[in-house]
Design an enzyme around this catalytic site. Structure first.
Site, PDB file in Angstrom:
ATOM      1  N   CYS A 161      71.592  39.098  40.090  1.00 18.66           N
ATOM      2  CA  CYS A 161      71.626  40.431  39.492  1.00 18.66           C
ATOM      3  C   CYS A 161      71.045  41.488  40.418  1.00 18.66           C
ATOM      4  CB  CYS A 161      70.926  40.483  38.149  1.00 18.66           C
ATOM      5  SG  CYS A 161      71.433  41.964  37.257  1.00 18.66           S
ATOM      6  N   CYS A 339      77.413  44.299  36.483  1.00 19.12           N
ATOM      7  CA  CYS A 339      75.985  44.583  36.490  1.00 19.12           C
ATOM      8  C   CYS A 339      75.712  45.809  35.632  1.00 19.12           C
ATOM      9  CB  CYS A 339      75.539  44.810  37.932  1.00 19.12           C
ATOM     10  SG  CYS A 339      73.772  44.902  38.081  1.00 19.12           S
TER      11      CYS A 339
HETATM   12  P1  FAD Z   1      70.546  29.567  35.833  1.00 21.23           P
HETATM   13  O1  FAD Z   1      70.964  30.166  34.547  1.00 21.23           O
HETATM   14  O2  FAD Z   1      69.339  30.121  36.496  1.00 21.23           O
HETATM   15  O3  FAD Z   1      70.358  28.013  35.569  1.00 21.23           O
HETATM   16  C1  FAD Z   1      69.995  27.083  36.553  1.00 21.23           C
HETATM   17  C2  FAD Z   1      69.452  25.852  35.822  1.00 21.23           C
HETATM   18  O4  FAD Z   1      69.334  24.765  36.742  1.00 21.23           O
HETATM   19  C3  FAD Z   1      68.066  26.082  35.235  1.00 21.23           C
HETATM   20  O5  FAD Z   1      68.105  25.803  33.847  1.00 21.23           O
HETATM   21  C4  FAD Z   1      67.172  25.126  35.993  1.00 21.23           C
HETATM   22  O6  FAD Z   1      66.139  24.582  35.197  1.00 21.23           O
HETATM   23  C5  FAD Z   1      68.149  24.060  36.430  1.00 21.23           C
HETATM   24  N1  FAD Z   1      67.738  23.338  37.633  1.00 21.23           N
HETATM   25  C6  FAD Z   1      67.156  23.836  38.750  1.00 21.23           C
HETATM   26  N2  FAD Z   1      66.914  22.848  39.624  1.00 21.23           N
HETATM   27  C7  FAD Z   1      67.370  21.706  39.053  1.00 21.23           C
HETATM   28  C8  FAD Z   1      67.413  20.356  39.471  1.00 21.23           C
HETATM   29  N3  FAD Z   1      66.912  19.964  40.652  1.00 21.23           N
HETATM   30  N4  FAD Z   1      67.968  19.447  38.642  1.00 21.23           N
HETATM   31  C9  FAD Z   1      68.475  19.821  37.422  1.00 21.23           C
HETATM   32  N5  FAD Z   1      68.451  21.089  36.997  1.00 21.23           N
HETATM   33  C10 FAD Z   1      67.911  22.013  37.797  1.00 21.23           C
HETATM   34  N6  FAD Z   1      73.405  38.622  34.776  1.00 21.23           N
HETATM   35  C11 FAD Z   1      74.310  39.431  34.141  1.00 21.23           C
HETATM   36  O7  FAD Z   1      75.464  39.063  34.015  1.00 21.23           O
HETATM   37  N7  FAD Z   1      73.945  40.647  33.638  1.00 21.23           N
HETATM   38  C12 FAD Z   1      72.670  41.096  33.738  1.00 21.23           C
HETATM   39  O8  FAD Z   1      72.370  42.188  33.259  1.00 21.23           O
HETATM   40  C13 FAD Z   1      71.691  40.279  34.388  1.00 21.23           C
HETATM   41  N8  FAD Z   1      70.414  40.683  34.512  1.00 21.23           N
HETATM   42  C14 FAD Z   1      69.474  39.845  35.044  1.00 21.23           C
HETATM   43  C15 FAD Z   1      68.149  40.266  35.117  1.00 21.23           C
HETATM   44  C16 FAD Z   1      67.158  39.427  35.601  1.00 21.23           C
HETATM   45  C17 FAD Z   1      65.740  39.935  35.673  1.00 21.23           C
HETATM   46  C18 FAD Z   1      67.518  38.103  36.020  1.00 21.23           C
HETATM   47  C19 FAD Z   1      66.458  37.148  36.485  1.00 21.23           C
HETATM   48  C20 FAD Z   1      68.834  37.699  35.990  1.00 21.23           C
HETATM   49  C21 FAD Z   1      69.826  38.548  35.518  1.00 21.23           C
HETATM   50  N9  FAD Z   1      71.180  38.176  35.480  1.00 21.23           N
HETATM   51  C22 FAD Z   1      72.111  39.012  34.888  1.00 21.23           C
HETATM   52  C23 FAD Z   1      71.634  36.976  36.223  1.00 21.23           C
HETATM   53  C24 FAD Z   1      71.935  35.744  35.388  1.00 21.23           C
HETATM   54  O9  FAD Z   1      70.832  35.423  34.561  1.00 21.23           O
HETATM   55  C25 FAD Z   1      72.255  34.582  36.315  1.00 21.23           C
HETATM   56  O10 FAD Z   1      73.210  34.978  37.264  1.00 21.23           O
HETATM   57  C26 FAD Z   1      72.758  33.371  35.565  1.00 21.23           C
HETATM   58  O11 FAD Z   1      71.761  32.874  34.720  1.00 21.23           O
HETATM   59  C27 FAD Z   1      73.228  32.294  36.531  1.00 21.23           C
HETATM   60  O12 FAD Z   1      73.501  31.092  35.883  1.00 21.23           O
HETATM   61  P2  FAD Z   1      73.283  29.697  36.632  1.00 21.23           P
HETATM   62  O13 FAD Z   1      73.689  28.656  35.667  1.00 21.23           O
HETATM   63  O14 FAD Z   1      73.917  29.726  37.971  1.00 21.23           O
HETATM   64  O15 FAD Z   1      71.713  29.635  36.906  1.00 21.23           O
END
Ligand code: FAD
Ligand code: UQ1
Length: 410
Positions: A161, A339
């Site tokens: 983000c 965003c």
């Molecule tokens: P995540 O949701 O972070 O999940 C990764 C998972 O993998 C976690 O649960 C973690 O525990 C797990 N994991 C890590 N290592 C391991 C391992 N070794 N083995 C097993 N599991 C593991 N997005 C938007 O679309 N709009 C917004 O307005 C927005 N605002 C944001 C504001 C902030 C402050 C933040 C922090 C993020 C924001 N985002 C926004 C971004 C969005 O939250 C992420 O892009 C999204 O969560 C990505 O999903 P993901 O599954 O790739 O990662």
């Protein structure tokens, strides 16, 4: 020792969305996720500004994993894709036929000297919306602010983000104005990037907002050190060798440096930068055809968001089903990402764009303007979509809405 047809590693936005979608087609699924709490991270920006509470942003992991999917509460310790095995921290071995990797990004706090101590120190003025651990501190600092420099940083790494480091700045500016304290504050944005935003249309508007609201923007400047005993932050100038600057702060909102998780970097699944090496369109692994990736941990050159995850999820689903049925894959992700750039307590610019950094807006109004409707959507509609539609496997991003809104004309 476990065995399954389909293994999902990581139960964040991407992992849980894929578990919901895939479990409608396949029964033999395992998801590996260490945490027992699931956060809707996009709400962190609003929590930092006091518009939502942390309890509104979370739910139990158990409640977001479909009933017919087996959850192993553990972390992957190593990937062995040649033999279709992962090992876990507790010493389990999981064998799979197909795998989705969705382990997100890791925060590298130690790349900034003094950051961790400053965040952990109660009255330091240093905060970050990025972690559930620190996000509530932001609003405390905001409420206690009584003049001086309020500095907001963007690190020298890709982050999730990319708008979030400046959203909290606009909220702070608005807060101080409403409380009659604005003239006591210098609001300063320090970013490692060459411009305030990567897409020209929105960058122009945001720069105008900064000018109009007397926010100073320093580009190609990177926070390297915090001295929380003297409230001093040190920045390096990325284009001027050996030049640094130290500034005193009353409030310092830090976006920590981020990168792919160590377990991915050291595996044979990553590219030279450490990200999961996938085809940016099909999201299939470039070497191991039975592995797909989704979300922040992948090598896709998109801006990393939950909105991108939504758009990717339908492509991963369709392509995986075709691979599992021995068919050719044809679905492609266009790089869609979004965003919601919150610019204060009542307004938001909803940026939406693709791999070409071309705006791809859902609504037939100019989303480059600050709109009340978009803030209401961010606060009330998007959380509902996330918990009740996306995590149930029914949200593929707003593409269908966009087509209807534009009467089929694109
Ligand atoms: P995540 O949701 O972070 O999940 C990764 C998972 O993998 C976690 O649960 C973690 O525990 C797990 N994991 C890590 N290592 C391991 C391992 N070794 N083995 C097993 N599991 C593991 N997005 C938007 O679309 N709009 C917004 O307005 C927005 N605002 C944001 C504001 C902030 C402050 C933040 C922090 C993020 C924001 N985002 C926004 C971004 C969005 O939250 C992420 O892009 C999204 O969560 C990505 O999903 P993901 O599954 O790739 O990662
Ligand atoms: C989106 O689809 C999404 O996923 C639910 C988000 O949050 C994680 C978003 O922040 C945004 C902006 C979208 C895009 C949705 C619409 C209706 C434009």
């Amino acid at each position: 020792q476990h065995s399954c047809k389909l293994l999902i590693v990581g139960g964040g936005s991407g992992g849980c969305t894929m578990a919901a979608k895939l479990s409608k087609y396949e029964r033999d699924l395992i998801i590996l996720e260490p945490n027992d709490t699931h956060y809707y991270q996009p709400m962190f920006t609003l929590i930092g500004g006091g518009m939502k509470t942390i309890s509104q942003s979370r739910s139990s992991t158990k409640s977001v994993i479909p009933k017919n999917v087996k959850w192993i509460q553990d972390k992957v310790k190593s990937f062995n894709p040649k033999v279709n095995i992962v090992t876990t921290s507790n010493g389990d071995i999981i064998n799979y036929d197909y795998m989705v990797v969705s382990i997100g990004l890791q925060f590298n706090y130690n790349q900034i000297i003094g950051l961790r101590e400053a965040l952990d120190k109660k009255d330091s003025g240093v905060c970050t919306n990025y972690s559930s651990q620190y996000v509530e501190k932001t609003y405390q600092i905001l409420q206690n602010f009584n003049g001086g420099n309020a500095i907001f940083t963007f690190p020298n790494t890709p982050i999730k983000c990319a708008g979030a480091p400046q959203k909290i700045m606009y909220i702070t500016e608005d807060y101080l104005r409403r409380k009659g304290k604005r003239n006591k504050a210098n609001i300063i944005y320090k970013t490692s990037t060459p411009a305030i935003f990567g897409v020209k249309k929105y960058a122009q508007k945001l720069q105008q907002i900064c000018n109009a609201r007397n926010i100073s923007v320093g580009t190609r400047q990177n926070l390297i050190k915090i001295d929380s005993t003297q409230n001093k932050a040190t920045f390096e100038f990325l284009d001027i060798p050996n030049k640094t600057e130290s500034l005193e702060y009353s409030m310092l909102h830090v976006t920590p440096p981020m990168g792919p998780p160590d377990v991915l970097i050291k595996s044979s699944l990553s590219n030279s930068a450490g990200y999961l090496d996938v085809d940016p369109y099909t999201l299939r692994h470039n070497v191991y055809g039975n592995i797909f990736g989704i979300g922040d941990c992948t090598s896709c050159p998109t801006s990393k968001t939950g909105a991108a995850v939504a758009a990717q999820s339908i492509v991963v689903l369709k392509n995986m089903i075709n691979v599992m049925n021995g068919k050719n894959i044809k679905d492609k992700y266009d790089g869609y990402t979004s965003c919601p750039l919150v610019t204060g307590y009542s307004k938001c610019i909803l940026a939406e764009f693709d791999y070409n950094l071309k705006p791809l807006e859902t609504f037939p109004i100019n989303q480059g303007n600050e709109l009340r409707s978009m803030l209401l959507m961010k606060k009330h509609v998007l959380p509902f979509i996330y918990w009740n539609i996306m995590l149930k496997g029914y949200w593929n991003g707003p593409k269908t809405i966009r087509k209807i809104m534009h009467f089929g004309l694109d």
